[in-house]
Scaffold this motif. Sequence first.
Motif, mmCIF file in Angstrom:
data_model
loop_
_atom_site.group_PDB
_atom_site.id
_atom_site.type_symbol
_atom_site.label_atom_id
_atom_site.label_comp_id
_atom_site.label_asym_id
_atom_site.label_seq_id
_atom_site.Cartn_x
_atom_site.Cartn_y
_atom_site.Cartn_z
ATOM 1 N N GLN A 199 11.147 -8.147 14.595
ATOM 2 C CA GLN A 199 11.800 -7.473 13.470
ATOM 3 C C GLN A 199 11.617 -5.958 13.567
ATOM 4 O O GLN A 199 12.557 -5.198 13.369
ATOM 5 N N VAL A 200 10.390 -5.547 13.894
ATOM 6 C CA VAL A 200 10.091 -4.111 13.929
ATOM 7 C C VAL A 200 10.866 -3.436 15.059
ATOM 8 O O VAL A 200 11.470 -2.373 14.872
ATOM 9 N N ASP A 231 0.065 -3.239 8.804
ATOM 10 C CA ASP A 231 -0.452 -1.867 8.973
ATOM 11 C C ASP A 231 -0.700 -1.577 10.461
ATOM 12 O O ASP A 231 -0.337 -0.525 10.980
ATOM 13 N N LEU A 232 -1.322 -2.551 11.117
ATOM 14 C CA LEU A 232 -1.681 -2.372 12.531
ATOM 15 C C LEU A 232 -0.421 -2.295 13.411
ATOM 16 O O LEU A 232 -0.345 -1.477 14.337
ATOM 17 N N ILE A 233 0.568 -3.110 13.099
ATOM 18 C CA ILE A 233 1.824 -3.062 13.870
ATOM 19 C C ILE A 233 2.467 -1.680 13.679
ATOM 20 O O ILE A 233 2.987 -1.091 14.634
ATOM 21 N N GLU A 234 2.387 -1.144 12.467
ATOM 22 C CA GLU A 234 2.927 0.206 12.219
ATOM 23 C C GLU A 234 2.215 1.239 13.079
ATOM 24 O O GLU A 234 2.844 2.064 13.738
ATOM 25 N N LYS A 249 4.096 2.877 16.114
ATOM 26 C CA LYS A 249 4.468 4.206 15.600
ATOM 27 C C LYS A 249 5.822 4.152 14.887
ATOM 28 O O LYS A 249 6.624 5.069 14.981
ATOM 29 N N ARG A 250 6.081 3.054 14.218
ATOM 30 C CA ARG A 250 7.306 2.915 13.419
ATOM 31 C C ARG A 250 6.926 2.536 11.998
ATOM 32 O O ARG A 250 5.966 1.790 11.795
ATOM 33 N N LYS A 251 7.697 3.031 11.062
ATOM 34 C CA LYS A 251 7.493 2.643 9.666
ATOM 35 C C LYS A 251 8.123 1.264 9.473
ATOM 36 O O LYS A 251 9.285 1.057 9.831
#
Length: 307
Positions: free
Chosen positions: A190-191, A248-251, A255-257
Amino acid sequence: MRFLITGGAGFIGTALANYLIQQGHTVRVLDDLSAGHAEQLHPDIHFTRGDVEDKPKVWRLLNKVDCVYHLAARVSVPESGLYPREYNKTNVSGTVAIMEAMRDAGVKRVVLASSGAVYGEQAVAKVHEELLPNPSSPYAVSKLAAESYVHTIGAPWHIETVCLRIFNAYGPNQAIPPIHAPVIPLFIRQVLGNGSVVIHANGQQIRDYIYVDDVVMALVAAATTAGLSHQTINIGTGIGTSLNQLVDLIEQVSKRKVQRLTTPTVLGGVSTLIADTHRAEKLLNFNPKISLAEGLALLLQQRNLAL
Ligand code: NAD
């Protein structure tokens, strides 16, 4: 050594089979491809498509095998509530069939991929192997029954039996089925696609995520460590991460919101599941090497390349 891996074309089985073949072992895989994909297997692996209850096939594959890794299973907690009979057939009868065939063929060691799900809801934060299991889905019941059958059928025939209760494994080649997708590959997809992630309930569900290469190391130790017979061992990191912390960690790592959508729907499953890892340290000398941040970075790298 000569290994047979049932379910060896699945997520964990493929990682294990490819590792073992690179170490110079002989590896046979039996998988019905109901969920797995044989294309990711190293060409030197002997692949057979078939069911674990196909006795003549299993018999042939067990010839001169030193150790069986029994990974073949239906693996979804929510799906098991819809099809409990099928889960019983594959995960329980399938295990009994493999044990019977091993007994008849004289194979002397088996490692079963069991699951931390057998614990269910417990009063303690970290679950250890002495706790009374409290399975809360047909999947968890089937894994507990499989453990009991492995140990019980193995004992009188002097088959060394090791059951590993694996917690939440993640890593490359993990499938994302539409109705019961594992959270890490789903969120990463998704990210990377600039989509949003859906967080159920309050995002406080805590799990113990372990990178698949670490699981492979535990599986290798379970097959090769002497004097392990009749053991049941947790395989996790001992670290709990909530769904919110995972996002939070995936962000941070990507480095993506990340856009978060919340829904009050509770998907089922227990609120907290973290492994007590003392037995794995003591018996297998097992210490996972890859932190969740490192594992996510590896996965992002791989997925980025795949896009
Ligand atoms: P997976 O679905 O990718 O692998 C299971 C494999 O078994 C698939 O390739 C499937 O085709 C095969 N299979 C299913 N029924 C079969 C049958 N009747 N005969 C032959 N092959 C059959 O799942 P996975 O995540 O790689 O899990 C492997 C094992 O580890 C399973 O036993 C699972 O219960 C256990 N486990 C996995 C996790 C995890 O987080 N992935 C956690 C705990 C336990």
